[in-house]
Write a protein that holds these residues in place. Structure first.
Motif, PDB file in Angstrom:
ATOM      1  N   ALA C  45      -6.433 -12.369  11.943  1.00  0.00           N
ATOM      2  CA  ALA C  45      -6.203 -11.133  10.804  1.00  0.00           C
ATOM      3  C   ALA C  45      -5.462 -11.815   9.328  1.00  0.00           C
ATOM      4  O   ALA C  45      -4.918 -12.988   9.207  1.00  0.00           O
ATOM      5  N   ILE C  46      -5.580 -10.859   7.773  1.00  0.00           N
ATOM      6  CA  ILE C  46      -5.428 -10.939   7.277  1.00  0.00           C
ATOM      7  C   ILE C  46      -4.425 -10.697   6.831  1.00  0.00           C
ATOM      8  O   ILE C  46      -3.686  -9.264   6.785  1.00  0.00           O
ATOM      9  N   ALA C 141       0.753   6.166  -6.577  1.00  0.00           N
ATOM     10  CA  ALA C 141       2.202   7.294  -6.289  1.00  0.00           C
ATOM     11  C   ALA C 141       2.367   5.757  -5.771  1.00  0.00           C
ATOM     12  O   ALA C 141       3.850   5.581  -5.178  1.00  0.00           O
ATOM     13  N   GLY C 142       2.195   4.484  -5.273  1.00  0.00           N
ATOM     14  CA  GLY C 142       2.819   3.712  -5.124  1.00  0.00           C
ATOM     15  C   GLY C 142       2.385   3.100  -3.180  1.00  0.00           C
ATOM     16  O   GLY C 142       1.444   4.019  -2.850  1.00  0.00           O
ATOM     17  N   ILE C 143       2.921   2.318  -2.487  1.00  0.00           N
ATOM     18  CA  ILE C 143       2.258   1.461  -1.167  1.00  0.00           C
ATOM     19  C   ILE C 143       3.320   2.179  -0.491  1.00  0.00           C
ATOM     20  O   ILE C 143       3.855   1.409  -0.866  1.00  0.00           O
ATOM     21  N   ALA C 144       2.605   3.424   0.809  1.00  0.00           N
ATOM     22  CA  ALA C 144       3.683   3.415   2.232  1.00  0.00           C
ATOM     23  C   ALA C 144       3.530   2.759   3.054  1.00  0.00           C
ATOM     24  O   ALA C 144       2.479   1.565   3.845  1.00  0.00           O
ATOM     25  N   SER C 145       3.898   1.284   3.696  1.00  0.00           N
ATOM     26  CA  SER C 145       4.020   0.723   4.656  1.00  0.00           C
ATOM     27  C   SER C 145       4.798   1.047   6.000  1.00  0.00           C
ATOM     28  O   SER C 145       5.493   1.938   5.569  1.00  0.00           O
ATOM     29  N   THR C 146       3.670   1.182   6.906  1.00  0.00           N
ATOM     30  CA  THR C 146       4.143   1.049   8.682  1.00  0.00           C
ATOM     31  C   THR C 146       5.298   0.115   9.237  1.00  0.00           C
ATOM     32  O   THR C 146       6.206   0.537  10.259  1.00  0.00           O
ATOM     33  N   LEU C 151      -2.558  -6.162  13.870  1.00  0.00           N
ATOM     34  CA  LEU C 151      -3.293  -6.302  15.244  1.00  0.00           C
ATOM     35  C   LEU C 151      -2.900  -5.214  15.826  1.00  0.00           C
ATOM     36  O   LEU C 151      -2.861  -4.949  16.972  1.00  0.00           O
ATOM     37  N   GLU C 152      -0.588  -5.541  15.563  1.00  0.00           N
ATOM     38  CA  GLU C 152      -0.315  -4.123  16.097  1.00  0.00           C
ATOM     39  C   GLU C 152      -0.635  -2.953  16.775  1.00  0.00           C
ATOM     40  O   GLU C 152      -0.076  -1.774  17.139  1.00  0.00           O
ATOM     41  N   LEU C 153      -1.891  -2.337  15.286  1.00  0.00           N
ATOM     42  CA  LEU C 153      -1.832  -1.313  15.490  1.00  0.00           C
ATOM     43  C   LEU C 153      -2.975  -0.682  16.293  1.00  0.00           C
ATOM     44  O   LEU C 153      -2.592   0.402  17.061  1.00  0.00           O
ATOM     45  N   ASP C 154      -3.153  -1.282  17.351  1.00  0.00           N
ATOM     46  CA  ASP C 154      -4.198  -1.445  18.075  1.00  0.00           C
ATOM     47  C   ASP C 154      -3.556  -2.159  19.691  1.00  0.00           C
ATOM     48  O   ASP C 154      -2.860  -1.391  20.755  1.00  0.00           O
ATOM     49  N   ALA C 186      -8.489  -2.165   7.418  1.00  0.00           N
ATOM     50  CA  ALA C 186      -9.658  -1.611   8.409  1.00  0.00           C
ATOM     51  C   ALA C 186      -9.529  -1.183  10.292  1.00  0.00           C
ATOM     52  O   ALA C 186     -10.074  -0.439  10.688  1.00  0.00           O
ATOM     53  N   GLY C 187      -8.406  -1.463  10.501  1.00  0.00           N
ATOM     54  CA  GLY C 187      -7.758  -0.836  12.040  1.00  0.00           C
ATOM     55  C   GLY C 187      -6.921   0.274  12.380  1.00  0.00           C
ATOM     56  O   GLY C 187      -6.562   0.718  12.647  1.00  0.00           O
TER      57      GLY C 187
END
Lengths: 238, 238, 238, 238, 238, 238
Positions: C45-46, C141-146, C151-154, C186-187
């Motif tokens: 992953a990047i 407006a900025g970046i909002a991170s989860t 890889l945890e997305l899946d 992309a994920g």
């Protein structure tokens, strides 16, 4: 031997002593530090632009009467102190202030620098000073004030001051996104450990008095000097 | 003893030798310099972003196989070389590049810095790199290219190269308004006197290899380190 | 027939499959998509700049050994991935990344774009990447991170991931003032409906993989190409 | 079938015909173009802000009386034409102008975009418009005017116009540092070959009418729409 | 006698009356104010860009039919109203809008200006307008909206409106860091005392209608005029 | 009667007389001007930052000993003179400098302001001062210096000075794109007609001494005052 004059531009001797006690312990090799406190007609602390102007005028007069015999000048006031510019106009020897030295150093260690400083008034004052240095908001996380006046750093109870410093440092990291912090007052020099303890081992804390001495020693070793063209050209030589 | 690794991220040994010959003559006290040339599968010169990427990948692999035993890293390529960021992600030891070191130094000496560099392509590349450092155009006078490729600095006739360097330095001062100049290629390290002669005694000329060594030595002496929070946090530790 | 190579610059085949499953369903007319996963020596992953550099080096080598026979390249990694620049230096065929494509698209639909992304580290990384694209904060407006790794997305439970995505999208709109949102990985390609459901029908959600394919198909149809002057000029041709 | 309305916001039918003759030859697949010329009470050409305002008011009235039945709107005037914003406020269907479309496209092909335009007055007008789009000077090389009024592009002798276009394009590349050029007037649509011949095969020339059609077709295919929150929210629905 | 035309660009006579009642009480010496309400085919209030465009078109037509006989124009709508630019293009007599006049005045009194305005939509609209004036974020603290539509300032219960105005003004000072506030709607003209009471005697509250009249009277007294070169040059005279 | 103190912060009485001769002829109604020349221990002219600092310190002392009895202060030095800030910190009465007043006025008349000033050194000094005011480069065309020192404006032959002023004004318009010009030195006050004749009737020339008096009279009439919160809060009251 590289001779650096550490100038406290306010007239409070205790603050010079405080800085001296820290710097004497970590003077770089081949460097000799000398200390100057602003004569008593100068302000006790630099809390606003008027203080900075008065301070610079008193010291410019002092230097006219007592030509300095050093290799470099460090203005030990965390602000956009006009004495930095007036010394650069007057002399060829390099000069910097602890604000500029700390910010330049910070840019080599992290991506977003914040300053933990004294009064709320210093938030816009330092923000303007950092912008005036040519630093853009992409690497500047803002100024976090403790609300303490410079002299209160030592006059208020230790526990109260330490708690404020710790809380403010954490705010800079957790809410303002800083990954490097600068001590925002010469009077904080002997309190770095308080912030270090609060933010943990991942966040460098920069002391501008140390950074300033190191930077000036480097400039002298590299035979560099204040540019005498443009804004710092010799006074009366345009 | 402070150990600094000076990394030439291209595979041309002559360029490492060139830098070494200059730095060994002005190594700061208590500092020991070590030199590394990029393994031969890396590019001969860094002339574009692809070169920088390839160079960084080869060196990252090298460091995995040969863990470095130093106190700090200097990437001796005048560009926004990705190796600076990858080393900061991977290690806690401070790291800087000669571009960043020279610009940070310049900001303490003048009001408008320019860089005299090699190819025209480097004009936008370095402009972007300096902006990416967080430096705004208020203190940046632009990049002045000589049109020479990095390796041509030594391969072309001396007189031709010197004339180009002198002319370009004068253009930076007279037309672009610079009051401080940085040498824009590690390969110019032994040519500083050419620019100094051209611009005269009022304009400081900064060699980023020297400025980088001084900056890193200062950081190590101050026990400072790359922030391990934010963009430089440890790889795989988010 | 316009042939577009969709490059997954990490070595996780599942992510390529994920993107493929979405893009194959909405391939524009007269377009044929081909897919490439980074060879296994590249990162899974990047997640930081080092990953991006390694990834780009591996793929540059791959392309030297397997000259591509396509009309355009899409780098399917939501970051300022260096492969975009290296492909533009190496080829004349147009190339873009899903970050750039999504942001350019967003500017035609709203006034303030935000990106919902993975790790907190990506907040400064993407902010810098968007600024580097030439986009100013007046429309960003900025970046909002989860807080999720790519890889945890899946790998994490569906409900947990969906809740995080929804909450983060709402934060971007309600607290950060965004009126357009881009999927920041992309994920996330097959999860657009989760954000759409959260923010409601007034806020467009842009998938950079789709936007990238559309943009490249348009460029090819207009006979446009990467400029071969300035920073993207042919390697070694300055 | 995607229906795109190409709006000429001035009342000169010849200019609509000119654009139509070019676009009909390269209409993307599955796209149907319709053309609308501003009713005759509108200005003959858009040469200043007053023209743009009058033009927008006339067309807004027209659309109230003749509700459009299309999937997207292209405002075919190279300026920061207010009709783009009013259409976005009024409808959900995507809308762009040829200036915005060309600049967004340019950012995927090069590093520094310039526009070759008509009157000198358009230099500050377009500069402001491009800044207002959120594009910073790091990717914008400036506007190069030919000095021709929009209607003079066709009314003056062919040779004189071609020479001016060629000379201006070369100035943008050689003196202003552009590596991508946009045609700065809908009336230049059938003259792209003149600039291409002048600047050579390394510099892409972008026609905003084509780029606008492509962008809108892409938006419709991706089911994207103008954000109805923030500045483009429905009129009267705050 | 200096004749200034105060133009209400919306068709609500009550709002003109409201402004007149305040201005007539503090007309500068030697100044005669005249008032014009937009003809009824114009919008009742300016709540979005479409309103502004329609309003400007109606008034431009009105002035063609009724050539104004005054020395200066004040556009009394707190927005980046296009009528300001169209009047500057058409006439040599100075023209300003209440937004511009209030901001220019604010910069002489404090360091960070904020505007208390009506709808949330005006937050990005005014932010863009202030940036378009050439004002940077270093002196701009942002826009604070009450959520009230312009006509609701008078139609809603007095207590509710006053409470909203007070709360919003305090937010601008305490949370957004403003040290000067501008009334962000012509309809707030007779409510200045509400904000003054809320923020206390340290924060100046600026009424753009008053500031606009003062500025225009000053310009006329100094024999200054709208530049007829560049963007405001005479229409059709490029 | 509004009492405005016009302060010449240098000790050259002739320059005060010069300004007085112009201002007395166009004093606004109900305004009474008083003039103060810096005591003789202050600098003869303000040619660098050191002069400004010394000047401000002398005058601050003077005001402590001679509390001013006026309604407003005008600092009649075309520079970012620190006395403006120190007076704002010390008093509530409004204060401005002729540089700020002229630039604020210019923004209501044109799109790109330039300043015709004295020495080359003032180019970066005024550029920084204008940026520090919060003015962005979108409306600022740069500083054009004549090369004359302030006192040479009157000491050199009239024809030579007029020719330099005219040439420099034309350069600002024709090469730097200005559409409004400000006189960049209090000593140019009686020479406005020279620039007006050179640039023609389309370009307004602004005299900051007049603009400053007008602005201050307006502020007093509107009962406005220097914000006593933030950077201008009372000295010692943080």
């Amino acid at each position: 031997m590289i001779r650096i004059l550490v100038i406290n531009p306010n007239s409070t001797v205790q603050m010079t002593e405080s800085v001296k006690s820290v710097l004497d312990d970590c003077t770089p090799p081949n460097v000799q530090l000398e200390y100057l406190t602003c004569p008593p007609e100068g302000p006790k602390a630099i809390e606003c632009v008027s203080d900075g102007v008065r301070s610079a005028a008193v010291l410019m007069k002092y230097f006219e009467d007592h030509p300095p015999q050093v290799d470099a000048f460090l203005v030990s006031c965390y602000s956009d102190h006009p004495l930095v510019t007036t010394l650069r106009e007057t002399y060829r020897k390099p000069c910097t202030g602890i604000m500029q030295a700390s910010i330049l150093t910070a840019l080599s260690l992290g991506r977003k620098v914040s300053v933990v400083t004294t009064t709320k008034r210093y938030e816009p004052l330092l923000t303007d000073g950092i912008h005036a240095m040519g630093i853009s908001d992409s690497v500047f996380a803002g100024i976090a004030s403790t609300g303490l006046a410079p002299l209160e750093l030592d006059s208020k109870p230790r526990a109260e001051v330490d708690a404020l410093l710790a809380r403010t440092a954490l705010r800079a990291v957790n809410e303002m996104g800083a990954d490097v912090i600068c001590l925002g007052c010469a009077g904080m020099t002997h309190m770095a450990h308080v912030l270090e303890k609060a933010v943990g081992p991942n966040i460098p804390i920069i002391d501008g008095t140390k950074a300033g001495v190191e930077l000036l020693a480097s400039l002298v070793r590299m035979n560099l000097f204040t540019s005498k063209q443009g804004v710092y050209q010799a006074v009366g030589s345009d």
